[in-house]
Design an enzyme around this catalytic site. Structure first.
Site, PDB file in Angstrom:
ATOM      1  N   HIS A  61      45.792  28.647  31.623  1.00 59.21           N
ATOM      2  CA  HIS A  61      46.059  28.031  32.976  1.00 59.21           C
ATOM      3  C   HIS A  61      44.964  26.668  33.012  1.00 59.21           C
ATOM      4  O   HIS A  61      45.080  26.240  34.325  1.00 59.21           O
ATOM      5  CB  HIS A  61      45.611  29.091  33.882  1.00 59.21           C
ATOM      6  CG  HIS A  61      46.766  30.281  33.774  1.00 59.21           C
ATOM      7  ND1 HIS A  61      47.952  30.146  34.473  1.00 59.21           N
ATOM      8  CD2 HIS A  61      46.735  31.595  33.351  1.00 59.21           C
ATOM      9  CE1 HIS A  61      48.590  31.452  34.225  1.00 59.21           C
ATOM     10  NE2 HIS A  61      47.563  32.044  33.673  1.00 59.21           N
ATOM     11  N   HIS A 216      49.766  39.489  27.805  1.00 59.05           N
ATOM     12  CA  HIS A 216      48.330  40.302  27.588  1.00 59.05           C
ATOM     13  C   HIS A 216      48.343  41.684  27.568  1.00 59.05           C
ATOM     14  O   HIS A 216      48.195  42.112  28.663  1.00 59.05           O
ATOM     15  CB  HIS A 216      47.528  39.447  28.655  1.00 59.05           C
ATOM     16  CG  HIS A 216      48.020  39.191  30.259  1.00 59.05           C
ATOM     17  ND1 HIS A 216      48.480  40.380  30.820  1.00 59.05           N
ATOM     18  CD2 HIS A 216      47.827  38.014  30.863  1.00 59.05           C
ATOM     19  CE1 HIS A 216      48.948  40.064  32.175  1.00 59.05           C
ATOM     20  NE2 HIS A 216      48.364  38.571  31.992  1.00 59.05           N
ATOM     21  N   HIS A 250      38.635  41.585  28.085  1.00 62.96           N
ATOM     22  CA  HIS A 250      39.844  42.142  28.490  1.00 62.96           C
ATOM     23  C   HIS A 250      40.412  43.059  27.629  1.00 62.96           C
ATOM     24  O   HIS A 250      41.117  44.273  27.941  1.00 62.96           O
ATOM     25  CB  HIS A 250      41.174  41.028  28.365  1.00 62.96           C
ATOM     26  CG  HIS A 250      40.908  39.980  29.311  1.00 62.96           C
ATOM     27  ND1 HIS A 250      40.167  39.088  29.673  1.00 62.96           N
ATOM     28  CD2 HIS A 250      41.701  39.834  30.655  1.00 62.96           C
ATOM     29  CE1 HIS A 250      40.088  38.281  30.627  1.00 62.96           C
ATOM     30  NE2 HIS A 250      41.418  38.845  31.491  1.00 62.96           N
ATOM     31  N   ASP A 273      44.497  32.473  27.806  1.00 62.81           N
ATOM     32  CA  ASP A 273      44.617  32.900  29.122  1.00 62.81           C
ATOM     33  C   ASP A 273      43.502  32.192  29.748  1.00 62.81           C
ATOM     34  O   ASP A 273      43.021  32.855  31.062  1.00 62.81           O
ATOM     35  CB  ASP A 273      44.613  34.459  29.581  1.00 62.81           C
ATOM     36  CG  ASP A 273      45.187  34.673  30.907  1.00 62.81           C
ATOM     37  OD1 ASP A 273      45.830  33.805  31.477  1.00 62.81           O
ATOM     38  OD2 ASP A 273      45.218  35.793  31.296  1.00 62.81           O
ATOM     39  N   ALA A 308      40.348  37.584  36.268  1.00 62.73           N
ATOM     40  CA  ALA A 308      41.261  36.585  36.546  1.00 62.73           C
ATOM     41  C   ALA A 308      41.469  35.461  35.577  1.00 62.73           C
ATOM     42  O   ALA A 308      40.621  34.476  35.345  1.00 62.73           O
ATOM     43  CB  ALA A 308      41.040  35.855  37.760  1.00 62.73           C
ATOM     44  N   GLY A 309      41.910  35.564  34.331  1.00 62.17           N
ATOM     45  CA  GLY A 309      42.052  34.836  33.331  1.00 62.17           C
ATOM     46  C   GLY A 309      40.773  34.948  32.424  1.00 62.17           C
ATOM     47  O   GLY A 309      39.948  35.883  32.707  1.00 62.17           O
TER      48      GLY A 309
END
Length: 382
Positions: A61, A216, A250, A273, A308-309
Site C-alpha cells: 500500500h 495475508h 503479523h 503489505d 494496519a499493514g
C-alpha cells in the site's frame, strides 16, 4: 552484450553456481562456462556476493511517505524507486477499498505512471483489496464502502485500467462472490480470498470456482477451530497460495514454520503489505482514509489499535524468513520470486534467472543484505 555480471554465485535451477550473466536490451543471457566478457565491456564485479532473481511484492500500500490510494504517477515512481533499493524489482500497487471516484483516480494515475520512464521497480499492475469484503473482518477497510459482489463495477474498473488489474481480494461469504469468481477470472484477474469469516464449505466452493490465493493468511480472518475449520482451514488444506507477512508481528516465527510445513515451500508467497511508513521513522501516517500510528515500526490504526499493514521491506522479509525457519537461502528465495511470479502469471518473464528472461536481479552480500538491484538490466541508484 551491454553489460556483464561476473565473479558472483548465481542462483540457477535452485542452486548457486559460478556463472557469468550477460545483459542485452534488458534480458538475461547465461554465458557458457569459461566464456568471458569482451575487452572494454561494462562489467559489474559480484565477487564474494550472490546474484538472485529480483523480488516480487504482490501486496503493498505504499512506502517513503506515499500512500497508494493518494499517490500520483510521480509518487508511485517514488515508491518503486525505494522498493528497488530494498530488492523489489516488480510490484503491484494495492488500492485499499475506497470510493468509486477515488478508485478510478488511482487507476488513472497508474496508467500515467505506465507512460513514464522509471528508475525503480516495475509496477506490473493493480491489486484491489476490496470492496467485496466482510465487515466483521474489515481490518483497515472503511466499513461504509464495503459491498456485495458487483461484476459490472469490477468490469468498469478493469476497462478503465486497460486490463491492468491483476489481483483482487474478496470475502467468500459476500453475497454473489462465489458465483462471480469465474466471471472475475474471465476479466483477467487473479482472485484471492481473505478479510473473511466464511465457513469451510463456502471457502472451499470459492477455491473450486477458481480462487488462487489467500490474502495475508491468519490475519483478518476467522481462526481455525477443530469443529469449524472456516476459511483458514480451507486455505491451509487446499493447494492455493497463501500470502504471508513475515515481519515477526503479523505471524509468530513458529506460525511461519508451520505454514511452510503445511503448505509446502511452493505455495507460500511472502508479501510486505507495507504502508507509507515503510522506510521512515515512527510517527503518524495514513492508510487510505485511516489514521495510523507507528511505534517501534509497528503500524496500528489510531482509532482502535488494530494492526494496519506493515513497515516491512522484501529484503528484510527474506532475512526474517531465514531466521524464523532456519532454512537456507536456496529454499526460501521462492517465497519472494518464483511463487509470486507464478501466482500473478508472469513466470514466463520474471521470478527466476534463466536465458531470455527479464534482467531483474538482486545482488546480496555475505549476510544476505541487498547491495545492488538491476531492473530490466538497469542498475538502480540508491
Amino acid at each position: 552484450m551491454e553489460q556483464y555480471i561476473v565473479n558472483g554465485k548465481v542462483y540457477l535451477d535452485g542452486v548457486f553456481q559460478e556463472k557469468t550473466i550477460g545483459i542485452e536490451s534488458g534480458y538475461i543471457h547465461v554465458l557458457p562456462l569459461g566464456q568471458r566478457p569482451e575487452d572494454g565491456a561494462k562489467v559489474y564485479d559480484a565477487a564474494g556476493k550472490k546474484v538472485v532473481p529480483g523480488f516480487i511484492d504482490v501486496h503493498s500500500h505504499g512506502a517513503v511517505g506515499v500512500d497508494v490510494n493518494a499517490a500520483t504517477a510521480e509518487e508511485l515512481e517514488k515508491i518503486g524507486h525505494f522498493m528497488a533499493t530494498q530488492g523489489t524489482t516488480s510490484w503491484l500497487c494495492s488500492v485499499l477499498t475506497d470510493t468509486k471516484e477515488q478508485t478510478l483516480w488511482c487507476i488513472d494515475e497508474f496508467k500515467k505512471h505506465k507512460e513514464m520512464e522509471g528508475n525503480g521497480a516495475n509496477l506490473l499492475g493493480i491489486h484491489l483489496e476490496g470492496p467485496f469484503l466482510a465487515k466483521e473482518f474489515k481490518g483497515a477497510m472503511p466499513e461504509h464502502l464495503l459491498r456485495d459482489a458487483d461484476v459490472e463495477l469490477l468490469k468498469e474498473y478493469q476497462d478503465a485500467a486497460e486490463g491492468n488489474i491483476r489481483y483482487l481480494t474478496v470475502s467468500p461469504e459476500i453475497d454473489g462472490i462465489v458465483d462471480a469468481i469465474p466471471l472475475i477470472k474471465e476479466l483477467g484477474i487473479v482472485v484471492a480470498i481473505g478479510h473473511s469469516g466464511a465457513d469451510y464449505d463456502t471457502s472451499m466452493k470459492a477455491i473450486e470456482n477458481g480462487a488462487a490465493s489467500c490474502t495475508h493468511i491468519f490475519n483478518a480472518m476467522k481462526l481455525l477451530h477443530q469443529h469449524f475449520p472456516a476459511i483458514m482451514g480451507a486455505a491451509l488444506e487446499s493447494d492455493i497460495y497463501c500470502e504471508a507477512i513475515c515481519d515477526g508481528r503479523h505471524l509468530h516465527p513458529g506460525v511461519v514454520r508451520l505454514l511452510i510445513k503445511t503448505k509446502g515451500i511452493d505455495r507460500v508467497v511472502a508479501i510486505t503489505d507495507s504502508i507509507m511508513a515503510a522506510g521512515l521513522p515512527d510517527g503518524n501516517y495514513k492508510l487510505g482514509v485511516n489514521d495510523v500510528v507507528v511505534v517501534d515500526g509497528d503500524a496500528k490504526l489510531a482509532s482502535n489499535g488494530v494492526r494496519a499493514g506493515s513497515t516491512l521491506t522484501t529484503g528484510q522479509a527474506l532475512k526474517n524468513i531465514m531466521a524464523f525457519t532456519g532454512r537456507p537461502l536456496e529454499e526460501v528465495l521462492k517465497l519472494l520470486t518464483e511463487n509470486p511470479a507464478k501466482l500473478i502469471g508472469v513466470f514466463d518473464k520474471k521470478g527466476s534467472i534463466a536465458e531470455g528472461k527479464d534482467a531483474d536481479l538482486v545482488v546480496l552480500d555475505e549476510e544476505n543484505n541487498v547491495k545492488d538491484t538491476f531492473v530490466m538490466g538497469k542498475q538502480i541508484s540508491k
